[in-house]
Design an enzyme around this catalytic site. Structure first.
Site, PDB file in Angstrom:
ATOM      1  N   CYS A 181       1.032  -1.289   0.016  1.00  0.00           N
ATOM      2  CA  CYS A 181       0.146   0.141   0.037  1.00  0.00           C
ATOM      3  C   CYS A 181       0.733   1.267  -0.058  1.00  0.00           C
ATOM      4  O   CYS A 181       0.256   2.305  -0.435  1.00  0.00           O
ATOM      5  CB  CYS A 181      -0.817   0.032   1.112  1.00  0.00           C
ATOM      6  SG  CYS A 181      -2.185  -1.205   1.178  1.00  0.00           S
ATOM      7  N   HIS A 218      -3.872   7.179   1.927  1.00  0.00           N
ATOM      8  CA  HIS A 218      -4.001   5.750   1.449  1.00  0.00           C
ATOM      9  C   HIS A 218      -5.399   5.119   1.877  1.00  0.00           C
ATOM     10  O   HIS A 218      -5.598   5.580   3.139  1.00  0.00           O
ATOM     11  CB  HIS A 218      -2.996   4.653   2.036  1.00  0.00           C
ATOM     12  CG  HIS A 218      -3.513   3.389   2.032  1.00  0.00           C
ATOM     13  ND1 HIS A 218      -3.880   2.885   0.702  1.00  0.00           N
ATOM     14  CD2 HIS A 218      -3.345   2.228   2.721  1.00  0.00           C
ATOM     15  CE1 HIS A 218      -4.087   1.670   0.857  1.00  0.00           C
ATOM     16  NE2 HIS A 218      -3.812   1.348   2.007  1.00  0.00           N
ATOM     17  N   ASN A 228     -10.251  -0.468  -0.617  1.00  0.00           N
ATOM     18  CA  ASN A 228      -8.514  -0.360  -0.463  1.00  0.00           C
ATOM     19  C   ASN A 228      -7.977  -0.783  -1.652  1.00  0.00           C
ATOM     20  O   ASN A 228      -8.182  -2.014  -1.890  1.00  0.00           O
ATOM     21  CB  ASN A 228      -8.324  -1.023   0.862  1.00  0.00           C
ATOM     22  CG  ASN A 228      -6.805  -0.820   0.936  1.00  0.00           C
ATOM     23  OD1 ASN A 228      -5.731  -0.459   0.150  1.00  0.00           O
ATOM     24  ND2 ASN A 228      -6.106  -1.283   2.018  1.00  0.00           N
TER      25      ASN A 228
END
Length: 322
Positions: A113, A249, A279
């Protein structure tokens, strides 16, 4: 002084959009449960003919168009992904070929990520060193390929997509102070068991599936993200009061809220797209950035902080005068 200036952004999403109601038909969950704990309402899932490379290519084309840059002008491609099309070669080379770029430096970065922040730092360093003039930095994922669709704790959290930026070398005086001002990156491999994939070429010979201990990840994320954002602002000679936008993020709405509170930033300064994209790992920051640029929130001259944390753990933040 040469700075790396963001001159264009782009993004791409798979055609199929999956709602929480549809997820509830697949696993034991509900729209209320997902929204309350994550803020997620939708995610996009790639079809068999959509891959990390095809999504990355579409995002790159959009960024090039926004920058007014021809693909043949690009001399560097850095692509962040945890879900490459192949073990090798690098997915960046597939994007290069798809864009009909005859020759350029092209490689992948793997930091899950946080991958896009790592890729930004790598590209920025290579540009400032004088070796490259125009770069594509891409975050792209087909995370749905590594999800356990029977594990409701993880499969509801992730989606697929890609985001890209064009970075150009410009003299800071001529650019009006625009460009990447400071980036800080970290990693701590002691926390591998909290967020990982249970497979790999040299261990199981399989792709594996995502495994996560959500409560522990949440706790680390809030502390680490607030700390690294503070570090990057200090390095840029700025404070939280100077920030126009935070592009984080997009892991969990509660993490975003808690991080903003820890830094004393108002929620309205935080770009949030987790509700519609879920996500998307390395793609989430550039996806959110492109969304806020195209809807007119982020404009040239503003101070923007990009931040992310992912498996490893890896985490980082970058301060940009957009």
């Amino acid at each position: 002084m040469i700075r790396s200036v963001i001159t264009g952004t782009g993004s791409a999403l798979p055609a199929r959009r999956v709602s929480n109601a549809e997820m509830a038909e697949m696993v034991d969950t509900s729209d209320e449960w997902i929204v309350e704990r994550t803020g997620i309402r939708f995610r996009h899932i790639a079809s068999p003919d959509e891959t990390t490379a095809t999504l990355a290519t579409d995002a790159a084309k959009a960024a090039l168009a926004a920058a007014g840059v021809h693909a043949q002008e690009i001399d560097l491609i850095v692509l962040a992904t945890a879900t490459p099309d192949q073990t090798f070669p690098a997915t960046a080379t597939k994007v290069q070929a798809a864009l009909a770029i005859d020759d350029c430096t092209a490689f992948d970065v793997a930091a899950v990520c946080s991958g896009f922040l790592y890729a930004v730092q790598v590209a920025d360093s290579m540009i400032r060193a004088g070796g490259h003039a125009k770069a594509l930095v891409i975050g792209a994922e087909t995370f749905s390929r590594i999800l356990d669709w029977e594990d409701r704790a993880t499969c509801v959290l992730f989606g697929d997509g890609a985001g890209a930026i064009v970075l150009e070398a410009q003299d800071s005086a001529e650019a009006g102070g625009r460009g990447i001002l400071a980036t800080r990156l970290h990693a701590d491999g002691r926390h591998n068991e909290l967020l990982y994939v249970d497979g790999g070429p040299s261990t199981t010979g399989t792709v594996g599936k995502v495994r996560m201990k959500g409560r522990e990840v949440f706790r680390h994320a809030v502390v680490n993200l607030a700390t690294v954002m503070g570090e990057s602002l200090v390095a840029a000679g700025l404070s939280a009061d100077d920030v126009d936008w935070v592009v984080p993020h997009q892991a969990n709405a509660r993490i975003l809220d808690a991080t903003a509170r820890k830094l004393g930033l108002p929620a309205e300064k935080v770009v949030m797209t987790v509700d519609r994209h879920a996500n998307t790992s390395a793609a989430s920051v550039p996806l959110a950035l492109d969304t806020a640029v195209r809807d007119g929130r982020i404009v040239p001259g503003q101070i923007v902080v990009l931040e992310a944390m992912g498996g490893g753990f890896t985490w980082g933040a970058s301060v940009v005068r957009f």
